[in-house]
Scaffold this active site. Structure first.
Site, PDB file in Angstrom:
ATOM      1  N   ARG A  89       8.184   4.028  -4.639  1.00  0.00           N
ATOM      2  CA  ARG A  89       8.188   3.025  -3.570  1.00  0.00           C
ATOM      3  C   ARG A  89       7.109   1.962  -3.811  1.00  0.00           C
ATOM      4  O   ARG A  89       7.317   0.784  -3.517  1.00  0.00           O
ATOM      5  CB  ARG A  89       7.990   3.672  -2.199  1.00  0.00           C
ATOM      6  CG  ARG A  89       8.157   2.641  -1.073  1.00  0.00           C
ATOM      7  CD  ARG A  89       8.124   3.270   0.290  1.00  0.00           C
ATOM      8  NE  ARG A  89       6.873   3.945   0.508  1.00  0.00           N
ATOM      9  CZ  ARG A  89       6.647   4.796   1.511  1.00  0.00           C
ATOM     10  NH1 ARG A  89       7.595   5.051   2.395  1.00  0.00           N
ATOM     11  NH2 ARG A  89       5.476   5.375   1.645  1.00  0.00           N
TER      12      ARG A  89
ATOM     13  N   GLU B 223      12.265   2.780  14.192  1.00  0.00           N
ATOM     14  CA  GLU B 223      11.340   3.806  13.682  1.00  0.00           C
ATOM     15  C   GLU B 223      10.112   3.793  14.578  1.00  0.00           C
ATOM     16  O   GLU B 223      10.169   3.291  15.700  1.00  0.00           O
ATOM     17  CB  GLU B 223      10.991   3.532  12.209  1.00  0.00           C
ATOM     18  CG  GLU B 223      10.372   2.167  11.970  1.00  0.00           C
ATOM     19  CD  GLU B 223       9.950   1.926  10.511  1.00  0.00           C
ATOM     20  OE1 GLU B 223       9.718   2.903   9.782  1.00  0.00           O
ATOM     21  OE2 GLU B 223       9.826   0.751  10.133  1.00  0.00           O
TER      22      GLU B 223
ATOM     23  N   LEU C 187      11.047   1.139   7.296  1.00  0.00           N
ATOM     24  CA  LEU C 187      10.464   1.514   6.015  1.00  0.00           C
ATOM     25  C   LEU C 187      11.167   2.793   5.571  1.00  0.00           C
ATOM     26  O   LEU C 187      11.251   3.748   6.352  1.00  0.00           O
ATOM     27  CB  LEU C 187       8.958   1.777   6.161  1.00  0.00           C
ATOM     28  CG  LEU C 187       8.306   2.196   4.848  1.00  0.00           C
ATOM     29  CD1 LEU C 187       8.112   0.985   3.932  1.00  0.00           C
ATOM     30  CD2 LEU C 187       6.997   2.903   5.076  1.00  0.00           C
TER      31      LEU C 187
ATOM     32  N   TYR D 203       0.826  -1.206   0.000  1.00  0.00           N
ATOM     33  CA  TYR D 203       0.000   0.000   0.000  1.00  0.00           C
ATOM     34  C   TYR D 203       0.857   1.251   0.000  1.00  0.00           C
ATOM     35  O   TYR D 203       2.068   1.178   0.237  1.00  0.00           O
ATOM     36  CB  TYR D 203      -0.960  -0.004   1.198  1.00  0.00           C
ATOM     37  CG  TYR D 203      -0.307   0.335   2.525  1.00  0.00           C
ATOM     38  CD1 TYR D 203       0.498  -0.581   3.188  1.00  0.00           C
ATOM     39  CD2 TYR D 203      -0.477   1.586   3.115  1.00  0.00           C
ATOM     40  CE1 TYR D 203       1.101  -0.264   4.404  1.00  0.00           C
ATOM     41  CE2 TYR D 203       0.110   1.916   4.324  1.00  0.00           C
ATOM     42  CZ  TYR D 203       0.898   0.993   4.966  1.00  0.00           C
ATOM     43  OH  TYR D 203       1.501   1.316   6.150  1.00  0.00           O
TER      44      TYR D 203
ATOM     45  N   LYS E  55       6.488  -2.075   1.953  1.00  0.00           N
ATOM     46  CA  LYS E  55       5.305  -1.464   2.594  1.00  0.00           C
ATOM     47  C   LYS E  55       4.103  -2.395   2.421  1.00  0.00           C
ATOM     48  O   LYS E  55       3.206  -2.139   1.602  1.00  0.00           O
ATOM     49  CB  LYS E  55       5.045  -0.071   1.992  1.00  0.00           C
ATOM     50  CG  LYS E  55       4.139   0.800   2.865  1.00  0.00           C
ATOM     51  CD  LYS E  55       4.233   2.239   2.445  1.00  0.00           C
ATOM     52  CE  LYS E  55       3.228   3.143   3.144  1.00  0.00           C
ATOM     53  NZ  LYS E  55       3.368   3.215   4.594  1.00  0.00           N
TER      54      LYS E  55
ATOM     55  N   HIS F 266      -0.951 -21.382   0.238  1.00  0.00           N
ATOM     56  CA  HIS F 266       0.125 -20.437   0.542  1.00  0.00           C
ATOM     57  C   HIS F 266       0.946 -19.964  -0.671  1.00  0.00           C
ATOM     58  O   HIS F 266       1.208 -18.779  -0.802  1.00  0.00           O
ATOM     59  CB  HIS F 266       1.052 -21.013   1.619  1.00  0.00           C
ATOM     60  CG  HIS F 266       0.438 -21.021   2.988  1.00  0.00           C
ATOM     61  ND1 HIS F 266      -0.620 -21.861   3.322  1.00  0.00           N
ATOM     62  CD2 HIS F 266       0.719 -20.306   4.092  1.00  0.00           C
ATOM     63  CE1 HIS F 266      -0.954 -21.652   4.582  1.00  0.00           C
ATOM     64  NE2 HIS F 266      -0.152 -20.711   5.079  1.00  0.00           N
TER      65      HIS F 266
ATOM     66  N   ARG G  55      -7.602 -20.489  -1.424  1.00  0.00           N
ATOM     67  CA  ARG G  55      -6.588 -20.305  -0.386  1.00  0.00           C
ATOM     68  C   ARG G  55      -5.521 -21.391  -0.428  1.00  0.00           C
ATOM     69  O   ARG G  55      -5.800 -22.571  -0.244  1.00  0.00           O
ATOM     70  CB  ARG G  55      -7.240 -20.278   1.007  1.00  0.00           C
ATOM     71  CG  ARG G  55      -6.210 -19.934   2.094  1.00  0.00           C
ATOM     72  CD  ARG G  55      -6.809 -19.923   3.485  1.00  0.00           C
ATOM     73  NE  ARG G  55      -5.786 -19.556   4.458  1.00  0.00           N
ATOM     74  CZ  ARG G  55      -4.894 -20.410   4.963  1.00  0.00           C
ATOM     75  NH1 ARG G  55      -4.927 -21.692   4.620  1.00  0.00           N
ATOM     76  NH2 ARG G  55      -3.976 -20.005   5.819  1.00  0.00           N
TER      77      ARG G  55
HETATM   78  N1  PDD Z   1       2.902   5.110   7.262  1.00  0.00           N
HETATM   79  N2  PDD Z   1       7.492   3.787   8.883  1.00  0.00           N
HETATM   80  C1  PDD Z   1       6.345   3.107   8.864  1.00  0.00           C
HETATM   81  C2  PDD Z   1       6.273   1.804   9.570  1.00  0.00           C
HETATM   82  C3  PDD Z   1       5.224   3.627   8.190  1.00  0.00           C
HETATM   83  O1  PDD Z   1       4.076   2.919   8.156  1.00  0.00           O
HETATM   84  C4  PDD Z   1       5.321   4.888   7.553  1.00  0.00           C
HETATM   85  C5  PDD Z   1       4.161   5.498   6.816  1.00  0.00           C
HETATM   86  C6  PDD Z   1       6.549   5.569   7.608  1.00  0.00           C
HETATM   87  C7  PDD Z   1       6.764   6.896   6.925  1.00  0.00           C
HETATM   88  O2  PDD Z   1       6.748   6.752   5.526  1.00  0.00           O
HETATM   89  P1  PDD Z   1       6.280   7.954   4.590  1.00  0.00           P
HETATM   90  O3  PDD Z   1       7.114   9.117   4.977  1.00  0.00           O
HETATM   91  O4  PDD Z   1       6.566   7.477   3.239  1.00  0.00           O
HETATM   92  O5  PDD Z   1       4.816   8.201   4.865  1.00  0.00           O
HETATM   93  C8  PDD Z   1       7.622   4.990   8.269  1.00  0.00           C
HETATM   94  C9  PDD Z   1       1.699   5.574   6.611  1.00  0.00           C
HETATM   95  C10 PDD Z   1       1.502   7.056   6.736  1.00  0.00           C
HETATM   96  C11 PDD Z   1       0.528   4.749   7.099  1.00  0.00           C
HETATM   97  O6  PDD Z   1       0.716   3.551   7.263  1.00  0.00           O
HETATM   98  O7  PDD Z   1      -0.570   5.290   7.278  1.00  0.00           O
END
Ligand code: PDD
Length: 284
Positions: free
Chosen positions: A52, A181, A206, A33, A149, A102, A100
């Site tokens: 990304r 993070e 991420l 996503y 992501k 894997h 379903r």
């Molecule tokens: N999240 N780290 C994680 C685990 C994240 O889920 C996100 C973003 C970031 C920051 O990434 P970016 O600057 O590209 O938004 C770092 C989004 C906002 C979400 O899951 O809603």
């Protein structure tokens, strides 16, 4: 006016929008996503978010359902149908629908792409940034490829829920003594000599698009950035701390667990970087 969602090629009332029960995103979190912010009709950092998305799909060996130009056109149409100028846009692509099992479906599957948009309130975000937010810390219990992501976000959900229950806005995730993070944002600190420190890219964070633009902004402001690991103790002793994400831009942190950061007010570097970010990201 009722909301409209985009599901696999069609715009449909949000209330009736649905995907199949054997969608692999639902059963295996087999999907990726993006979240981007649109202000005054301009998508912040769209280039980075698109790149990304391509990378995440590639890492999971999923075909890209759409190229950049048509994707931008869908976002524009979604905003038009929802009558939004300031919005949070959510884009999700899953491997698709298959019985379903894997392994990847042997004959492939059509990826399922869903997009939603909802109002984003910039003034609310600015008001929050003017006060700063508190964070807590928790062990980072996520898998080893959080650089992708994916929609597999249960540890992030639990970490964010813990923050909410503690009256905080976010959670610093700690792996092997190091702050990787936050549950949905990247973590930063500023040391006593004014150097900005954030965890290096790799499999344990991420690679935030906001983080990337914030690094460029810091350099333009002649601020020194070190991409290196830092401990929770270092963070608590920092002169400033902040987090970055598409939805929070640059958000000052005024307390970590029970430790006040600096004088307990948003720091000047975070405030400058927030302004610089907002100016730069709308042109990216
Ligand atoms: N999240 N780290 C994680 C685990 C994240 O889920 C996100 C973003 C970031 C920051 O990434 P970016 O600057 O590209 O938004 C770092 C989004 C906002 C979400 O899951 O809603």
């Amino acid at each position: 006016m009722s909301r409209v969602a985009y599901v696999n090629g069609s715009f449909t009332p949000h209330l009736n929008a649905h995907v199949h029960i054997e969608d692999r995103g639902y059963q295996f979190a087999d999907g990726v996503y993006e979240v981007c912010i649109v202000i005054d009709g301009r998508t912040y950092d769209f280039d980075g978010h698109y790149r990304r998305l391509e990378r995440s799909l590639n890492e999971l060996r999923m075909p890209a359902p759409m190229k950049r130009a048509p994707l931008e056109a869908v976002i524009r149409e979604l905003l038009r149908r929802n009558r939004l100028r300031d919005a949070l846009v959510y884009i999700q692509v899953t491997r698709g629908v298959a019985p379903r099992n894997h392994p990847f479906p042997p004959n492939g599957a059509e990826p399922v792409m869903v997009m939603t948009a909802r109002r984003f309130n910039v003034s609310e975000s600015d008001a929050k940034a003017a006060k700063g937010v508190k964070v807590i810390s928790q062990p980072d219990i996520r898998w080893g490829r959080v650089d992708i992501k994916t929609v597999g976000l249960l540890p992030n959900v639990l970490a964010k829920q813990a923050a909410v229950e503690a009256g905080a806005a976010e959670t610093f995730l700690v792996r092997d003594g190091v702050v990787t993070e936050c549950s949905s944002s990247n973590a930063w600190i500023v040391d006593k000599s004014g150097v900005l420190i954030t965890h290096p890219k790799g499999n344990h964070i991420l690679g935030g698009i906001t983080r990337e633009t914030a690094i460029a902004c810091a350099q333009e402001l002649q601020l020194k950035v070190e991409e290196r690991a830092f401990t929770l103790e270092e963070a608590k002793a920092a002169t400033e701390a902040f987090m970055t994400s598409a939805t929070s831009f640059v958000m000052p942190i005024v307390a970590i667990d029970d430790s006040r950061i600096g004088d307990g007010q948003p720091g000047p570097i975070a405030a400058r970087l927030r302004n610089a970010y907002k100016n730069k990201a709308c042109g990216n």
